[in-house]
Design a protein around this motif. Structure first.
Motif, PDB file in Angstrom:
ATOM      1  N   LEU A  31       0.830  -1.207   0.000  1.00  0.00           N
ATOM      2  CA  LEU A  31       0.000   0.000   0.000  1.00  0.00           C
ATOM      3  C   LEU A  31       0.860   1.251   0.000  1.00  0.00           C
ATOM      4  O   LEU A  31       0.550   2.230  -0.689  1.00  0.00           O
ATOM      5  N   LEU A  32       1.954   1.213   0.772  1.00  0.00           N
ATOM      6  CA  LEU A  32       2.848   2.364   0.810  1.00  0.00           C
ATOM      7  C   LEU A  32       3.503   2.603  -0.541  1.00  0.00           C
ATOM      8  O   LEU A  32       3.714   3.748  -0.947  1.00  0.00           O
ATOM      9  N   ARG A  33       3.814   1.504  -1.235  1.00  0.00           N
ATOM     10  CA  ARG A  33       4.422   1.650  -2.561  1.00  0.00           C
ATOM     11  C   ARG A  33       3.437   2.223  -3.567  1.00  0.00           C
ATOM     12  O   ARG A  33       3.836   2.831  -4.553  1.00  0.00           O
ATOM     13  N   ARG A  34       2.152   2.037  -3.323  1.00  0.00           N
ATOM     14  CA  ARG A  34       1.125   2.523  -4.235  1.00  0.00           C
ATOM     15  C   ARG A  34       0.488   3.812  -3.732  1.00  0.00           C
ATOM     16  O   ARG A  34      -0.651   4.118  -4.048  1.00  0.00           O
ATOM     17  N   TRP A  35       1.251   4.603  -2.985  1.00  0.00           N
ATOM     18  CA  TRP A  35       0.686   5.838  -2.453  1.00  0.00           C
ATOM     19  C   TRP A  35       0.194   6.789  -3.543  1.00  0.00           C
ATOM     20  O   TRP A  35      -0.809   7.495  -3.340  1.00  0.00           O
ATOM     21  N   LEU A  38      -3.386   5.739  -4.273  1.00  0.00           N
ATOM     22  CA  LEU A  38      -4.291   6.115  -3.184  1.00  0.00           C
ATOM     23  C   LEU A  38      -4.534   7.624  -3.184  1.00  0.00           C
ATOM     24  O   LEU A  38      -5.670   8.080  -2.984  1.00  0.00           O
ATOM     25  N   ALA A  39      -3.477   8.392  -3.418  1.00  0.00           N
ATOM     26  CA  ALA A  39      -3.621   9.842  -3.461  1.00  0.00           C
ATOM     27  C   ALA A  39      -4.493  10.268  -4.635  1.00  0.00           C
ATOM     28  O   ALA A  39      -5.319  11.190  -4.517  1.00  0.00           O
ATOM     29  N   SER A 183       5.850   8.740 -10.113  1.00  0.00           N
ATOM     30  CA  SER A 183       4.802   8.863  -9.102  1.00  0.00           C
ATOM     31  C   SER A 183       3.715   9.815  -9.571  1.00  0.00           C
ATOM     32  O   SER A 183       2.525   9.577  -9.339  1.00  0.00           O
TER      33      SER A 183
END
Length: 204
Positions: A31-35, A38-39, A183
């Motif tokens: 999940l952190l790698r896919r921030w 999510l944002a 990103s």
């Protein structure tokens, strides 16, 4: 007499807790790698809140193209995020100054200034930089402009189509790792796609 060489108490090991912590970390890490994803979803939810028909998101379509062009003009992929926040600051200021003023014009105006700056600093290479992003701005900017002058329902669908087109643009730049930070490309891909879906739903 008690010996002074008694061993000190050692902390109790809890292997079970360590395994639980490791498992939690493994679940959170993806999940952190896919921030950016999510944002993008969160920003799309805020942007689409109380969406009327979709034509009001023409500004977002124009801003998406300006972010890429501005980053290419500066020649630094890391400038993509500051450029993103700058475009939405322009939108916010334009609305505060006069809520009857269409912020799309301010965004496109900023894009023209960035293009001039890029040309003055000689950023005409590589071809996938400023030259290609200029063509993209012309296309997406024209779609955003046309959407404001035609039937609102058709304009909304045109904006949705433009956002999906820019989502494909994001995919290309994400895979090629060019012009903007990956990103930002991932964030923009999710944002553009989610907003296009929201417009279609609002039009239904």
């Amino acid at each position: 007499m008690t010996s002074s060489n008694q061993p000190h108490d050692q902390p109790t090991q809890q292997p079970g807790n360590d395994r639980e912590t490791d498992a939690t970390s493994r679940r959170i890490a993806p999940l952190l790698r896919r921030w950016p994803t999510l944002a993008g979803l969160a920003f799309a939810a805020l942007t689409a809140f109380d969406l009327a028909g979709g034509v009001e998101l023409a500004t977002v379509l124009a801003a998406s193209a300006v972010v890429y062009l501005g980053t290419a003009a500066l020649g630094r992929p890391g400038a993509a995020w500051p450029m993103f926040f700058a475009t939405f600051a322009i939108i916010a200021v334009a609305k505060l100054v006069d809520d009857r003023f269409e912020p799309t014009w301010a965004v496109l105006g900023a894009g023209i200034l960035l293009l001039v700056y890029g040309l003055l600093r000689g950023a005409i290479r590589p071809r996938h930089g400023l030259p290609l992003q200029t063509i993209a701005l012309l296309g997406f900017g024209a779609a955003a402009t046309l959407a404001l002058f035609i039937n609102p329902a058709l304009g909304g669908y045109l904006v949705a189509l433009g956002l999906l087109g820019h989502a494909a643009w994001d995919v290309y730049h994400y895979r090629a790792n060019r012009v903007v930070a990956r990103s930002l490309a991932e964030f923009c891909l999710v944002l553009d796609t989610a907003l296009a879906v929201a417009i279609v739903i609002a039009q239904a």
